[in-house]
Design an enzyme around this catalytic site. Structure first.
Site, short mmCIF file in Angstrom:
data_model
loop_
_atom_site.label_atom_id
_atom_site.label_comp_id
_atom_site.label_asym_id
_atom_site.label_seq_id
_atom_site.Cartn_x
_atom_site.Cartn_y
_atom_site.Cartn_z
CB SER A 93 -0.95 -0.07 1.25
OG SER A 93 -1.53 1.33 1.35
CE1 TYR A 153 -6.27 5.38 -2.43
CE2 TYR A 153 -4.39 5.10 -0.99
CZ TYR A 153 -5.69 5.06 -1.27
OH TYR A 153 -6.27 3.84 -0.80
CB THR A 166 -6.25 3.00 -5.23
OG1 THR A 166 -5.66 1.86 -5.19
CG2 THR A 166 -7.49 2.88 -4.73
CE LYS A 188 -7.45 -2.36 -4.52
NZ LYS A 188 -7.90 -1.42 -3.50
CG HIS A 228 -11.12 1.58 -1.10
ND1 HIS A 228 -10.29 2.11 -1.91
CD2 HIS A 228 -10.21 1.22 -0.09
CE1 HIS A 228 -9.13 2.73 -1.09
NE2 HIS A 228 -9.27 2.10 -0.11
C1 LIG Z 1 -7.96 -1.38 6.53
C2 LIG Z 1 -7.94 -1.42 4.98
C3 LIG Z 1 -7.11 -0.53 4.54
C4 LIG Z 1 -7.05 -0.39 3.09
N1 LIG Z 1 -5.89 0.35 2.56
C5 LIG Z 1 -5.96 0.46 1.37
C6 LIG Z 1 -5.18 1.30 0.52
O1 LIG Z 1 -3.95 1.87 1.28
N2 LIG Z 1 -4.90 1.25 -0.88
C7 LIG Z 1 -6.12 0.70 -1.39
O2 LIG Z 1 -6.07 0.61 -2.61
N3 LIG Z 1 -6.90 -0.12 -0.99
C8 LIG Z 1 -6.90 -0.26 0.36
N4 LIG Z 1 -7.91 -1.06 1.25
C9 LIG Z 1 -8.74 -1.82 0.23
C10 LIG Z 1 -8.43 -3.20 0.02
O3 LIG Z 1 -6.77 -3.01 -1.19
C11 LIG Z 1 -9.23 -4.32 -0.92
O4 LIG Z 1 -9.59 -3.56 -1.90
C12 LIG Z 1 -10.44 -4.70 0.09
O5 LIG Z 1 -9.75 -4.75 1.40
C13 LIG Z 1 -10.92 -5.99 -0.43
O6 LIG Z 1 -11.94 -6.25 0.27
P1 LIG Z 1 -11.69 -7.42 1.24
O7 LIG Z 1 -11.17 -6.84 2.55
O8 LIG Z 1 -13.17 -8.06 1.35
O9 LIG Z 1 -10.97 -8.74 0.67
C14 LIG Z 1 -7.66 -1.14 2.42
C15 LIG Z 1 -8.79 -1.84 3.03
C16 LIG Z 1 -8.71 -2.33 4.40
C17 LIG Z 1 -9.75 -3.05 4.98
#
Ligand SMILES: Cc1cc2nc3c(=O)[nH]c(=O)nc-3n(C[C@H](O)[C@H](O)[C@H](O)COP(=O)(O)O)c2cc1C
Length: 360
Positions: free
Chosen positions: A109, A132, A158, A232, A256
């Site tokens: 990330s 981002y 993203t 994404k 997300h």
């Molecule tokens: C705590 C947390 C932080 C996240 N941080 C980012 C991030 O920094 N960048 C990003 O593109 N997606 C982020 N996401 C989204 C994840 O990349 C992903 O799309 C998502 O967790 C998928 O769903 P799932 O948790 O049901 O597998 C984050 C998700 C969570 C739960």
């Protein structure tokens, strides 16, 4: 099995909920708003049934997948998620070790609390870097270049969070980043100006919209970046087609994990139309709601080349650090292979829309 390891994916989820403080649970496990999308992501998987074929020759079967120029042992990628040092002291390095142990591709990330160079040094399979838009073209390109120098092989941009979602759970729990947890890879960015509003001014549109990228910026980045870029956060088939036309390496169908626009369509529901829009040869990944190996099977049947998982890895890290994350990845991989065998599919190419029945 070490003492901390648990027998099932569901046991990891339950134990993680118990282990995390209410504030950390609000940040890592909750979703935006009324959590409609968070719930819908998982419900969508429940609405797809598998129609197995029996007595086929499964000898020589494999779950191998191709994603870009990478050959993966399984179509399972660790999704980018922020501030992993809040879950386990080694943070992103723990996840990188877990992913390497299971041969799973990991995406780091942009909001990593660990330097990207240090994660790369500890994780040979942490090969994708997520970012981002950095408010200017130059700053965004500079971050892409640094990721290339650090040895990442592809970027994930993203695009679904021009502003943060409304995270009721975080607000109610009083979540704030503890001292010491910082997005260490990001240099200081010009911040939106929050001076008092003039008459008729909108705090959100007037102060933020000018630093949010538009398609022209993305086209410029795709032309100039040193690495292939996956976009994404795509949910509309027309956006998927625009992304591929602009030269993206692929699209990641995602909301997300229900953390941004509550009431956005479930990722799995959006997937078939997106596959249809971009055709059979485009790279289409998806994430959101995958909690079992059979869910990976369903996503592939509906058009994904591979999937990303976020929360399940969070559960593993929260319960048992790197070992827990590695075990979760292993359980997902094993369950996926079992689902393939029980459904009569020898390779990913056998997993087609005919393997599933949609109850929606
Ligand atoms: C705590 C947390 C932080 C996240 N941080 C980012 C991030 O920094 N960048 C990003 O593109 N997606 C982020 N996401 C989204 C994840 O990349 C992903 O799309 C998502 O967790 C998928 O769903 P799932 O948790 O049901 O597998 C984050 C998700 C969570 C739960």
């Amino acid at each position: 099995m070490t003492e901390d390891l648990l027998p099932t994916l569901a046991a990891y989820e339950e134990a993680a909920r118990a282990a995390l403080s209410p504030r950390l649970a609000a940040y890592f496990l909750a979703g935006a708003g009324a959590e409609t999308t968070l719930a819908a992501n998982q419900e969508a998987f429940g609405q797809v049934s598998v129609i197995p074929r029996h007595l086929r020759d499964l000898r020589g079967g494999t779950a191998q997948a191709r994603v870009g120029n990478l050959r993966l042992s399984h179509p399972l990628i660790v999704a980018p998620f922020a501030y992993q040092t809040l879950l386990t002291p080694e943070g992103e390095i723990a996840t990188a070790k877990a992913a390497a142990a299971q041969g799973a591709l990991m995406t780091l990330s942009a909001q990593s609390a660990t330097l990207m160079e240090d994660v790369r040094a500890n994780g040979p399979s942490c090969l994708w870097f997520q970012l981002y838009w950095q408010t200017t073209r130059e700053a965004t390109l500079a971050l892409c270049q640094r990721a290339a120098w650090a040895g990442f092989q592809a970027l994930v941009l993203t695009i679904d969070a021009p502003v943060n979602g409304v995270r009721d759970a975080e607000i109610e729990s009083g979540f704030a980043l503890p001292n010491g947890a910082r997005a260490v890879n990001l240099t200081d960015q010009p911040q939106p100006n929050f001076a008092p509003l003039g008459e008729g001014e909108s705090a959100i549109f007037d102060r933020i919209a000018h630093i949010v990228p538009i398609w022209k910026d993305i086209e410029w980045l795709l032309d100039n970046a040193p690495l292939p870029i996956y976009l994404k956060g795509i949910l509309h088939p027309d956006d998927a087609a625009l992304a591929m036309k602009a030269g993206a390496a692929g699209v990641i169908v995602s909301n997300h994990g229900g953390r941004v626009l509550d009431c956005a369509i479930a990722s799995l529901r959006a997937l078939p139309a997106i596959r249809q829009a971009v055709g059979p040869n485009a790279m289409v990944l998806m994430d959101g709601g995958i909690r079992r190996g059979v869910d990976i099977f369903k996503a592939i049947a509906l058009g994904a080349d591979a999937v990303m998982v976020g929360r399940p890895v969070i559960h593993g890290l929260a319960v048992a650090g790197a070992a827990g994350a590695a075990h979760v990845l292993r359980l997902l991989q094993d369950e996926f292979e079992i689902a393939m065998m029980l459904a009569g599919c020898r390779t990913l190419a056998d997993i087609s829309p005919e393997c599933v029945h949609l109850n929606w």
